[in-house]
Every structure is written in C-alpha cells, then in structure tokens.
Design a protein around this motif. Sequence first.
Motif, PDB file in Angstrom:
ATOM      1  N   PRO A 408       0.813  -1.244  -0.087  1.00  0.00           N
ATOM      2  CA  PRO A 408      -0.037  -0.145   0.086  1.00  0.00           C
ATOM      3  C   PRO A 408       0.874   1.307   0.040  1.00  0.00           C
ATOM      4  O   PRO A 408       1.837   1.291   0.628  1.00  0.00           O
ATOM      5  N   VAL A 409       0.498   2.309  -0.743  1.00  0.00           N
ATOM      6  CA  VAL A 409       1.283   3.582  -0.685  1.00  0.00           C
ATOM      7  C   VAL A 409       0.414   4.551  -0.824  1.00  0.00           C
ATOM      8  O   VAL A 409      -1.026   4.627  -1.095  1.00  0.00           O
ATOM      9  N   THR A 410       0.812   5.635  -0.539  1.00  0.00           N
ATOM     10  CA  THR A 410       0.185   7.113  -0.686  1.00  0.00           C
ATOM     11  C   THR A 410       0.892   8.034  -1.300  1.00  0.00           C
ATOM     12  O   THR A 410       1.896   8.317  -1.284  1.00  0.00           O
ATOM     13  N   ALA A 411       0.339   8.651  -2.407  1.00  0.00           N
ATOM     14  CA  ALA A 411       0.816   9.725  -3.081  1.00  0.00           C
ATOM     15  C   ALA A 411       0.920  11.186  -2.394  1.00  0.00           C
ATOM     16  O   ALA A 411       0.156  11.271  -1.095  1.00  0.00           O
ATOM     17  N   ARG A 418      -2.046   0.801  -4.534  1.00  0.00           N
ATOM     18  CA  ARG A 418      -1.260   0.216  -4.152  1.00  0.00           C
ATOM     19  C   ARG A 418      -0.079   0.268  -5.331  1.00  0.00           C
ATOM     20  O   ARG A 418      -0.246   0.873  -6.353  1.00  0.00           O
ATOM     21  N   LEU A 419       1.131  -0.064  -4.725  1.00  0.00           N
ATOM     22  CA  LEU A 419       2.349   0.296  -5.733  1.00  0.00           C
ATOM     23  C   LEU A 419       2.407  -0.180  -7.016  1.00  0.00           C
ATOM     24  O   LEU A 419       2.782   0.753  -7.790  1.00  0.00           O
ATOM     25  N   TRP A 420       1.947  -1.254  -7.356  1.00  0.00           N
ATOM     26  CA  TRP A 420       1.824  -1.765  -8.675  1.00  0.00           C
ATOM     27  C   TRP A 420       0.948  -0.854  -9.521  1.00  0.00           C
ATOM     28  O   TRP A 420       1.065  -0.886 -10.710  1.00  0.00           O
ATOM     29  N   GLU A 421       0.038  -0.425  -8.991  1.00  0.00           N
ATOM     30  CA  GLU A 421      -1.040   0.781  -9.638  1.00  0.00           C
ATOM     31  C   GLU A 421      -0.168   1.758 -10.176  1.00  0.00           C
ATOM     32  O   GLU A 421      -0.791   2.569 -11.280  1.00  0.00           O
ATOM     33  N   ILE A 432       9.901   4.973   3.205  1.00  0.00           N
ATOM     34  CA  ILE A 432       9.369   4.297   3.985  1.00  0.00           C
ATOM     35  C   ILE A 432       9.178   5.220   5.326  1.00  0.00           C
ATOM     36  O   ILE A 432      10.299   5.468   5.759  1.00  0.00           O
ATOM     37  N   ALA A 433       8.100   5.590   5.604  1.00  0.00           N
ATOM     38  CA  ALA A 433       7.733   6.207   6.630  1.00  0.00           C
ATOM     39  C   ALA A 433       6.676   5.760   7.557  1.00  0.00           C
ATOM     40  O   ALA A 433       5.438   6.285   7.310  1.00  0.00           O
ATOM     41  N   LEU A 466       7.020  10.832  -6.041  1.00  0.00           N
ATOM     42  CA  LEU A 466       7.402  10.562  -4.842  1.00  0.00           C
ATOM     43  C   LEU A 466       6.292   9.800  -3.995  1.00  0.00           C
ATOM     44  O   LEU A 466       5.095  10.436  -4.057  1.00  0.00           O
ATOM     45  N   LEU A 467       6.446   8.777  -3.472  1.00  0.00           N
ATOM     46  CA  LEU A 467       5.191   8.062  -2.922  1.00  0.00           C
ATOM     47  C   LEU A 467       5.906   7.702  -1.517  1.00  0.00           C
ATOM     48  O   LEU A 467       7.078   7.495  -1.135  1.00  0.00           O
ATOM     49  N   VAL A 468       4.834   7.187  -0.626  1.00  0.00           N
ATOM     50  CA  VAL A 468       5.132   6.962   0.900  1.00  0.00           C
ATOM     51  C   VAL A 468       4.454   5.826   1.085  1.00  0.00           C
ATOM     52  O   VAL A 468       3.198   5.326   0.670  1.00  0.00           O
ATOM     53  N   ALA A 469       5.070   4.889   2.007  1.00  0.00           N
ATOM     54  CA  ALA A 469       4.589   3.476   2.336  1.00  0.00           C
ATOM     55  C   ALA A 469       4.895   3.581   3.969  1.00  0.00           C
ATOM     56  O   ALA A 469       6.041   3.682   4.516  1.00  0.00           O
TER      57      ALA A 469
END
Length: 521
Positions: A408-411, A418-421, A432-433, A466-469
């Motif tokens: 799972p990720v957040t923009a 999801r990351l693969w999306e 990674i936060a 940039l994404l955050v997970a």
Amino acid sequence: MDPVIVVGAGPVGLALSLALARHGVPSVVLDGGDGEVEQRTARTCVLRPDTAAYAATLGGARWAAWRTERRRQPVRRVELDALTSPVHIQQYALERGMRAALEREPLAEIVTGARLDELEQDERGVSAHTRGAPGSAGAWWRGSYLVGCDGARSTVRKLLGIRFPGRTSVERHAVAALRVELPWDGEALLHRDVPGGESEVVARPLPNGVWRLDWLLPPRGDLVTPDALLARIRDTLTAWCGEAPPTYELLDTGVHIAHQRLARHWRSDRAFLAGDAAHLLGALGTQPVDEGLRDAANLAWKLALCLRGRAPGELLDSYEAERRGAMRARLRALDQALPLVRGGGGLRTLLSGASRGHLELLTDGHLGQGPLGAPPGYGRSPLAPGQDTVPGALTVGTEPGSPVRDVPVTALDGTRGRLWERLGGELLVLLIAPGTHVWDSRHWLSAGLMPELAAVVERLPVPAELLVAESYPGAVAHTALVIRPDGHLVTALPGARTGELRACVDVVRGTLAGEATTAGP
C-alpha cells in the motif's frame, strides 16, 4: 515527434502502444489483418501478478488454488489469493480490451490491412512500406523507431536478417474449452498418470463456468482427430467425476505446439523485436504472452526517455541485454527441466520423491515461480548502479534489479492505492515512513525528510513521482527505494541523499553520474 511504428496487433504490439501512450509517445500500429479478433475460446493466456494489470477490467479468472495429483492421490495444494494468483483469460478478450483502449487514445492509431514488405533506416528514423489491397500502391510510414511484434514468423525479423535458432515441437498438447461443472470450484488442477491412460492433464478455470483442458501428447505422433479428442474428454471426465460424467458443452478445440527459439539480436539500429518475434517458449507451463508483455513494459519507458531527449540512444541497448538475457536464462532452465519431467522412465523415475519433484517443476511453470516462471531480475543489467556509483546503498527484501513487492502506498496528494498501480509511468521514489498512513498528507508533507526529498525528486533529470509507504519487506524507516517504471528495483538509499539519488538516476537513464544528457531522437 515522429511516432513509434509497431508492427503487429497482437497482445504485445497493443500493450506496447498503450504503454507508449502513457509516456506521452505517439505510435502507429500496423495490423496486417482486417481488425477483427477471432473468438477462439481455447486460445488463452495466463498472466502473472506483475502483468495481470493488462486484464484488470476484462473479466479474467483468478484461481483459488493450484492442485497437483498423481493417479488418484493428491500431492500438493497451493492456496492463492489476489496477490499471488495469476489471471487466466481468453486471448481474444485481452486483445479486444486493448483495442478498445487504444481507440480512445489520441496518441495511438491502428491501421488495418497494412502488411509490411519493406523497411529502411537512416540516422533520424525508420521508413516502413506496407502493401494493402491487391492492385493498390501501398503506403510508406515514417517513424522514430520500429518494433516488430509480428509473431513467430516475423517479417520484421526477416527483413533485418536476424537469425532465429532453436528447437521445434518441444511439446504438443490437445486443447479443449468446455462449459462444464468440475469438482474443483475455481481451483486449477495438474494431474499426472490419470486413470484411463492419459499421462498428464491440466484443467484451468475461465470465467462463466468454462474450463480449458490440456492433454500432453507425444512430441511426434498422429494427428488428433475429432473422435479421438471426444474420447479423451469422455475418459478424463469419467476419471474425475465417476461412471456418470457430467454433461458439457464443447466450445472450442485445438492443438498447442511449444517451440523453443531465441533471436540472435533484438535490436538493429532503430528497429527492435518483441514477443514471439524475439522468443518462443511455452513448454512446462511457461507463458509466452506474459513474457511478451514484459518486453513491452521494458522497452516503452526507455524509448520515451530517448525520444524526449532525457537519455542517450545507448540506453536502448539495455533492452536486449535485460530481456534477451532473461529469456536465455528461461530457455536454459527449460532445457534442464525437460529431461527430468519428460524423460520417460529409467532409474530416475524409481528414486524416492522423483514424481513429486516433477510436479513441483510443473507447478513452478504454471504459477510463475522459480527459474521456469518467476519474473526475471536484472541484477547484471548495465543499468544496475554499483557500490562505486551509489555508495551507502541499503539492503531490503528485494534484490536490486528484481521486481518490487506490491505494498500500500500514498501519493503526495493524499491518494491511496497499491504500488503496482503506479507502475508504467514515471520513475518512482518510495519513502518508508511508518505512521504516515494514519495522518492526513497535509500533516507529514512538511515534516521530517519529506520537504527535502520532495525537492530532490522534483529536480531529477527524468520525470519522477514520490510515494510514501508504511513499510516494505526488509526496509528500515526513512529508506528511499528507487523503482523503474517497469517495476524493477534500482537501489535503496538512506533518506534524501541528493548526490546518490541523482547518480542512481543517471545510471538508470544510461549516462554516467554527473554527465550531461546527450540524447535526442
């Protein structure tokens, strides 16, 4: 910008055109047919989780489990879920869905009845001539690059004079698509030594109560007559369901022949090969369409960077290095496994556990695991940064060059998914936060490493997101993962290290750290 010419309108050519459009690159797909996709229910493809996004909205079937049996005894059952199950879909449904998406895409054009017969290259592009209806003069097409996705008998490969060595008819299968009720609800089955005489049968569910059945045939034998195939169906259903086999509707039949071939070269100046034009496989459950879609994903982002002047043309050499290297390893694994699985007797079959080993090899091929099926890694790629280029790289649960895990990720705009999306577009930097998932993005955008890292990503020489997970396997807090558009990990870095991150991106785009971009179409 001149379009990329894509020769061939099968799954690989259509996928490449869609991927190029996502990168903002125009393309023209030369379709030698009439644009109609033949509805062959027994012609299917199995897409692994990393390529299944192409079928996300097209109604393919995910399997609940994979069963292996020998004679009447269960040997193994593998539970599957949404993250591990492949998608089984009729190829015509996949192609029709892709065509419909391309018809809505202003950057793509499909030209039907366009059969390639000439190909010329110069320093600035490619000219392709197609012949149309009998008596017509044909047409010339001008493009920046050309990709041959035109199948096993590729005209592009022949015009380029590229050899295609390998082996013919490695495996033969009789195939039937049935609408029938079988004892396994949504579970695929591999059955060796089936009561009634068949050496191997595979049953894989499709949507709407349809099953595809594959019977292994001798490599060289008589033609499969309709009566012989009906007898196979009757005997197999009797073995599975008892003396009163269920009624069924026969939808389609065929014979599938697996070859093993690998083109000597995948690039000739501005022309490339992809899919069956570049490689043939399919024995022991390996999936040619799956590998062709990986070809398209690998090549599209590299063409886009070069055409937009963000990378030198030498970046495109990495396509052959990575994808041909991966297919060479896949075919080598098949060569090693085939004598073990299809050896036909001898002392080896009497050894304890031999049959179980055969079934595990077959399971690997069908489920996309191990050397026969797992998504390839590009650890030895020319685009893999070394310790001298990116000092201080961290170790995480994914090896550099291997496909990333789907987490799972957040923009930055607060969008979650999801990351693969997010793959298939820009380069990704994943921070990674822990704890960010419970806070609105407005609260953590200005906290900790985020401002500095966001500024670094914005100034990179290639488009990046940039994404955050919350977490990633094996990664500690404040690790930044650099991920290619095709989903392969470049490296993992501690925090917002501007120099290392820029150097890493320079390697990925085919330039040395600190050098200026010297690219152009």
